[in-house]
Design an enzyme around this catalytic site. Structure first.
Site, PDB file in Angstrom:
ATOM      1  N   HIS A  77      -9.746  75.511 101.676  1.00 61.29           N
ATOM      2  CA  HIS A  77     -11.060  75.835 101.097  1.00 61.29           C
ATOM      3  C   HIS A  77     -12.069  74.755 101.484  1.00 61.29           C
ATOM      4  O   HIS A  77     -11.671  73.634 101.829  1.00 61.29           O
ATOM      5  CB  HIS A  77     -10.956  75.902  99.568  1.00 61.29           C
ATOM      6  CG  HIS A  77      -9.792  76.703  99.064  1.00 61.29           C
ATOM      7  ND1 HIS A  77      -8.535  76.152  98.879  1.00 61.29           N
ATOM      8  CD2 HIS A  77      -9.681  78.015  98.739  1.00 61.29           C
ATOM      9  CE1 HIS A  77      -7.701  77.091  98.447  1.00 61.29           C
ATOM     10  NE2 HIS A  77      -8.364  78.239  98.362  1.00 61.29           N
ATOM     11  N   HIS A  98     -13.010  71.641  90.908  1.00 62.43           N
ATOM     12  CA  HIS A  98     -12.303  71.254  92.143  1.00 62.43           C
ATOM     13  C   HIS A  98     -12.812  72.013  93.366  1.00 62.43           C
ATOM     14  O   HIS A  98     -12.461  71.648  94.497  1.00 62.43           O
ATOM     15  CB  HIS A  98     -10.774  71.385  91.998  1.00 62.43           C
ATOM     16  CG  HIS A  98     -10.228  72.780  92.116  1.00 62.43           C
ATOM     17  ND1 HIS A  98      -8.933  73.051  92.482  1.00 62.43           N
ATOM     18  CD2 HIS A  98     -10.812  73.993  91.911  1.00 62.43           C
ATOM     19  CE1 HIS A  98      -8.735  74.364  92.510  1.00 62.43           C
ATOM     20  NE2 HIS A  98      -9.841  74.951  92.154  1.00 62.43           N
ATOM     21  N   ASP A 144     -14.482  73.636  99.359  1.00 62.69           N
ATOM     22  CA  ASP A 144     -14.839  72.866  98.153  1.00 62.69           C
ATOM     23  C   ASP A 144     -16.319  72.500  98.162  1.00 62.69           C
ATOM     24  O   ASP A 144     -16.707  71.399  97.774  1.00 62.69           O
ATOM     25  CB  ASP A 144     -13.953  71.615  98.018  1.00 62.69           C
ATOM     26  CG  ASP A 144     -12.478  71.959  97.909  1.00 62.69           C
ATOM     27  OD1 ASP A 144     -12.150  73.130  97.607  1.00 62.69           O
ATOM     28  OD2 ASP A 144     -11.640  71.058  98.122  1.00 62.69           O
ATOM     29  N   ASP A 195      -8.057  71.199 104.357  1.00 63.68           N
ATOM     30  CA  ASP A 195      -8.072  72.075 103.184  1.00 63.68           C
ATOM     31  C   ASP A 195      -8.113  73.541 103.616  1.00 63.68           C
ATOM     32  O   ASP A 195      -8.672  73.864 104.674  1.00 63.68           O
ATOM     33  CB  ASP A 195      -9.354  71.749 102.376  1.00 63.68           C
ATOM     34  CG  ASP A 195      -9.238  72.062 100.887  1.00 63.68           C
ATOM     35  OD1 ASP A 195      -8.731  73.155 100.541  1.00 63.68           O
ATOM     36  OD2 ASP A 195      -9.682  71.235 100.076  1.00 63.68           O
ATOM     37  N   HIS A 234      -8.588  68.385  93.348  1.00 60.47           N
ATOM     38  CA  HIS A 234      -9.445  67.822  94.388  1.00 60.47           C
ATOM     39  C   HIS A 234     -10.778  67.291  93.875  1.00 60.47           C
ATOM     40  O   HIS A 234     -11.491  66.600  94.616  1.00 60.47           O
ATOM     41  CB  HIS A 234      -9.657  68.856  95.516  1.00 60.47           C
ATOM     42  CG  HIS A 234      -9.682  68.258  96.884  1.00 60.47           C
ATOM     43  ND1 HIS A 234      -9.497  68.985  98.035  1.00 60.47           N
ATOM     44  CD2 HIS A 234      -9.869  66.973  97.295  1.00 60.47           C
ATOM     45  CE1 HIS A 234      -9.578  68.187  99.088  1.00 60.47           C
ATOM     46  NE2 HIS A 234      -9.811  66.959  98.659  1.00 60.47           N
ATOM     47  N   ASP A 282      -2.902  72.434 100.016  1.00 62.55           N
ATOM     48  CA  ASP A 282      -3.020  73.873 100.282  1.00 62.55           C
ATOM     49  C   ASP A 282      -3.544  74.155 101.692  1.00 62.55           C
ATOM     50  O   ASP A 282      -3.632  75.316 102.102  1.00 62.55           O
ATOM     51  CB  ASP A 282      -3.822  74.593  99.195  1.00 62.55           C
ATOM     52  CG  ASP A 282      -5.323  74.349  99.230  1.00 62.55           C
ATOM     53  OD1 ASP A 282      -5.869  73.951 100.269  1.00 62.55           O
ATOM     54  OD2 ASP A 282      -5.961  74.574  98.181  1.00 62.55           O
ATOM     55  N   GLU A 295      -3.724  68.257  94.856  1.00 60.39           N
ATOM     56  CA  GLU A 295      -3.422  69.666  94.548  1.00 60.39           C
ATOM     57  C   GLU A 295      -1.934  70.016  94.602  1.00 60.39           C
ATOM     58  O   GLU A 295      -1.583  71.204  94.679  1.00 60.39           O
ATOM     59  CB  GLU A 295      -4.244  70.629  95.428  1.00 60.39           C
ATOM     60  CG  GLU A 295      -5.765  70.504  95.248  1.00 60.39           C
ATOM     61  CD  GLU A 295      -6.317  71.139  93.964  1.00 60.39           C
ATOM     62  OE1 GLU A 295      -5.542  71.821  93.250  1.00 60.39           O
ATOM     63  OE2 GLU A 295      -7.518  70.935  93.684  1.00 60.39           O
ATOM     64  N   ASP A 304      -5.743  68.049 101.116  1.00 58.52           N
ATOM     65  CA  ASP A 304      -5.382  69.047 100.110  1.00 58.52           C
ATOM     66  C   ASP A 304      -4.133  69.749 100.629  1.00 58.52           C
ATOM     67  O   ASP A 304      -4.144  70.314 101.729  1.00 58.52           O
ATOM     68  CB  ASP A 304      -6.545  70.035  99.934  1.00 58.52           C
ATOM     69  CG  ASP A 304      -6.351  70.976  98.758  1.00 58.52           C
ATOM     70  OD1 ASP A 304      -5.197  71.418  98.530  1.00 58.52           O
ATOM     71  OD2 ASP A 304      -7.350  71.297  98.096  1.00 58.52           O
TER      72      ASP A 304
HETATM   73 MN   LIG Z   1      -9.503  71.250  98.092  1.00 59.29          MN
END
Ligand SMILES: [Mn+2]
Length: 304
Positions: free
Chosen positions: A130, A145, A132, A128, A106, A233, A276, A231
């Site tokens: 997360h 990332h 980030d 996402d 990312h 994830d 990712e 992302d």
């Molecule tokens: Mn990310």
């Protein structure tokens, strides 16, 4: 002779970079998504699809002795790649109706978002698990990332923040997040004070993805365009196992599709990142196949 058509043009650019984190394999993401049939799938939606190939990205063995800062690993190399991606993003965006940037980790989104933001007044939707939003000071891992949002908003790491022009590329009100469920503690404190709109998985459970997505589209309605930074994830690992940092309790298959379908109906999305994907950790390429499905939904594919 090929007849000129009125079909809209979609450009694809790969960024096979795994320098922003420490698990190997995410550099193969662009190949996995191409193998899953991205170009064919989008062509079926009656777009003209032009694949621009991949950026040249150093492999980690080449720069193993770069003595990089343990608080922001391989920052020089990541910055060089993002600088080039910024320039190529401007080229893609000015010669197409829609651009898809394939990661890679990312950290590459500093390049794509900076490029798109240099052309249009955009809102960015960061999809996402997360946020980030770490800096080299707040990051427990030193993985870049985990820092792109901080750089895009003009914070550290400074070499990334200064791509294109020095400092912030977006006002915090132009950044929104959805799918969030895993924050580092210093990052959480920064995020609460940031002015970024954050929709956690708890918010999605409570209010539903449709309501929150409509609110986000309305929040961005005064802007020229929306960039979706996806992302993989963000999805639940049951649906997207091939990611470097899986977190349970993510978006379901249908929630992710509905998010993309509603964003498509806004008519404002002109660009996206797909990042990712780690084919080594995947199960028969299903994460890349899901990414292709979601890209098709964002480009207007409908059930009926
Ligand atoms: Mn990310």
């Amino acid at each position: 002779m090929i007849e000129p058509t009125n079909r809209k043009v979609v450009r694809i650019l790969g960024v096979p970079m795994d320098l922003g984190q420490q698990r190997r394999g995410v550099d193969m993401g662009p190949s996995a998504v191409r193998y899953a049939g991205l170009q064919e799938r989008i062509s079926e939606l009656d777009y003209e699809v032009i694949d621009m190939g991949n950026l040249v990205v150093p492999v980690v063995e080449e720069i193993a002795n770069d003595h990089s800062d343990q608080h922001a690993r391989h920052l020089d190399a990541v910055t060089q790649v993002c600088q080039e991606l910024y320039e190529r993003t401007v080229e893609c965006m000015t010669t197409s109706d829609f651009s898809i940037f394939l990661g890679g980790d990312h950290s590459m989104s500093v390049g794509s978002v900076t490029g798109v933001a240099s052309l249009h007044k955009i809102g960015v939707l960061w999809v996402d698990a997360h946020a980030d939003y770490n800096t080299p000071t707040s990051s427990p891992s030193g993985n870049v990332h985990g820092m792109p949002v901080a750089a895009i908003l003009g914070d550290e790491p400074q070499p990334l923040a200064n791509i294109g022009k020095p400092g912030s590329k977006l006002h915090p009100s132009q950044m929104a997040m959805i799918g969030i469920r895993n924050l580092d503690s210093a990052e959480r404190d920064r995020l609460v004070r940031s002015g970024i709109t954050v929709h956690t998985m708890t918010d999605i459970d409570e209010h539903g993805i449709a309501l929150l997505t409509r609110q986000l589209i309305s929040r961005f309605k005064h802007l020229d365009a929306i960039h979706v930074s996806l992302d993989m994830d963000s999805l639940d690992p049951d649906f997207a196992p091939g990611v470097g940092t899986p977190v349970p309790g993510g978006l379901t298959y249908r929630e992710a599709h509905l998010l993309m379908e509603l964003l498509a109906s806004s008519g404002k999305v002109r660009s996206m990142d797909i990042v990712e994907i780690n084919p080594i950790l995947d199960n028969r390429n299903r994460t890349a196949e899901l990414a292709v499905e979601l890209a098709a939904s964002l480009l207007g594919q409908r059930i009926m």
